[in-house]
Design a protein around this motif. Sequence first.
Motif, mmCIF file in Angstrom:
data_model
loop_
_atom_site.group_PDB
_atom_site.id
_atom_site.type_symbol
_atom_site.label_atom_id
_atom_site.label_comp_id
_atom_site.label_asym_id
_atom_site.label_seq_id
_atom_site.Cartn_x
_atom_site.Cartn_y
_atom_site.Cartn_z
ATOM 1 N N ASP A 60 -16.512 -5.145 11.211
ATOM 2 C CA ASP A 60 -16.295 -4.716 9.841
ATOM 3 C C ASP A 60 -15.096 -3.773 9.773
ATOM 4 O O ASP A 60 -14.766 -3.084 10.740
ATOM 5 C CB ASP A 60 -17.553 -4.006 9.327
ATOM 6 N N GLY A 61 -14.407 -3.744 8.631
ATOM 7 C CA GLY A 61 -13.349 -2.772 8.406
ATOM 8 C C GLY A 61 -11.971 -3.215 8.865
ATOM 9 O O GLY A 61 -11.102 -2.375 9.098
ATOM 10 N N LEU A 62 -11.740 -4.504 8.973
ATOM 11 C CA LEU A 62 -10.429 -5.004 9.393
ATOM 12 C C LEU A 62 -9.466 -5.038 8.214
ATOM 13 O O LEU A 62 -9.880 -5.164 7.056
ATOM 14 C CB LEU A 62 -10.561 -6.409 9.985
ATOM 15 N N ARG A 93 -12.692 -2.980 -0.634
ATOM 16 C CA ARG A 93 -11.414 -2.791 0.052
ATOM 17 C C ARG A 93 -11.032 -1.326 -0.109
ATOM 18 O O ARG A 93 -11.006 -0.801 -1.208
ATOM 19 C CB ARG A 93 -10.358 -3.716 -0.538
ATOM 20 N N GLU A 94 -10.755 -0.700 1.026
ATOM 21 C CA GLU A 94 -10.485 0.736 1.012
ATOM 22 C C GLU A 94 -9.302 1.067 1.915
ATOM 23 O O GLU A 94 -9.078 0.398 2.917
ATOM 24 C CB GLU A 94 -11.717 1.497 1.523
ATOM 25 N N ASN A 95 -8.597 2.126 1.535
ATOM 26 C CA ASN A 95 -7.548 2.666 2.404
ATOM 27 C C ASN A 95 -8.240 3.539 3.445
ATOM 28 O O ASN A 95 -9.177 4.257 3.122
ATOM 29 C CB ASN A 95 -6.563 3.505 1.594
ATOM 30 N N LYS A 100 -1.842 4.576 2.740
ATOM 31 C CA LYS A 100 -2.021 4.203 1.336
ATOM 32 C C LYS A 100 -1.665 2.743 1.062
ATOM 33 O O LYS A 100 -1.999 2.206 0.027
ATOM 34 C CB LYS A 100 -1.204 5.123 0.441
ATOM 35 N N ARG A 101 -0.960 2.092 1.991
ATOM 36 C CA ARG A 101 -0.544 0.703 1.780
ATOM 37 C C ARG A 101 -1.564 -0.302 2.291
ATOM 38 O O ARG A 101 -1.802 -1.316 1.660
ATOM 39 C CB ARG A 101 0.797 0.443 2.476
ATOM 40 N N ARG A 102 -2.124 -0.037 3.455
ATOM 41 C CA ARG A 102 -2.995 -1.023 4.099
ATOM 42 C C ARG A 102 -4.451 -0.801 3.707
ATOM 43 O O ARG A 102 -5.011 0.259 3.944
ATOM 44 C CB ARG A 102 -2.853 -0.937 5.609
ATOM 45 N N GLN A 103 -5.034 -1.842 3.118
ATOM 46 C CA GLN A 103 -6.444 -1.772 2.771
ATOM 47 C C GLN A 103 -7.270 -2.531 3.807
ATOM 48 O O GLN A 103 -6.826 -3.541 4.348
ATOM 49 C CB GLN A 103 -6.682 -2.388 1.391
ATOM 50 N N HIS A 104 -8.444 -2.012 4.055
ATOM 51 C CA HIS A 104 -9.369 -2.634 5.000
ATOM 52 C C HIS A 104 -10.574 -3.159 4.229
ATOM 53 O O HIS A 104 -10.973 -2.584 3.219
ATOM 54 C CB HIS A 104 -9.802 -1.620 6.059
ATOM 55 N N ALA A 105 -11.131 -4.258 4.714
ATOM 56 C CA ALA A 105 -12.281 -4.893 4.064
ATOM 57 C C ALA A 105 -13.564 -4.426 4.747
ATOM 58 O O ALA A 105 -13.666 -4.470 5.981
ATOM 59 C CB ALA A 105 -12.156 -6.404 4.152
ATOM 60 N N PHE A 106 -14.507 -3.997 3.939
ATOM 61 C CA PHE A 106 -15.803 -3.557 4.430
ATOM 62 C C PHE A 106 -16.898 -4.332 3.709
ATOM 63 O O PHE A 106 -16.853 -4.482 2.481
ATOM 64 C CB PHE A 106 -16.001 -2.054 4.176
#
Length: 175
Positions: A60-62, A93-95, A100-106
């Motif tokens: 999780d969180g990639l 989706r969170e930084n 601030k540019r790359r969001q990670h999926a949880f």
Amino acid sequence: MTNETSTDFRNDETSAQEERLARLIRLAARAFNRSLQLRLTTEGVTFGQWIFLRILWLEDGLSQRELSERANLTEPTAHTALLRMVEQGLITRENVAGNKRRQHAFLTPRGNELREKLEPLAVEANDIAVQGLSTDELRILRRSLNVIIANLERDEAEAAARGIRIPPTRTATSV
């Protein structure tokens, strides 16, 4: 649209032995995908979403880039699927780490809960696909496919070392 699977080569031993492996593998992959999609639809999940859920269940969180690389899909394809998954409440989706540019999926609790429902559907599709194959035939098939995959990955790596790469779909030209 023509239906390639309507040919009778599967019932004719001589024709089946002469059929190109690439075509047989592509048809088998398409049939696997369709069989699984029929089952996933009962839970409102697309095949594309399934691919990302499986990856996120393992890690999780990639980031979108990491997900697209692990899924062997382009980033725009991943972006579209991930947006839809957010809309469906499967992921957030969170930084992270001040980026601030790359969001990670949880995964959300709903995304996590789907694992219990969806994995048995994939097992069912796989079980249907191998009906009629002996344990030895299945072992040989798995080994053979792994050898084919390794050979083709090595071929692609060797081409890349010579500066030859597969162009992105949007820049490829027709021949």
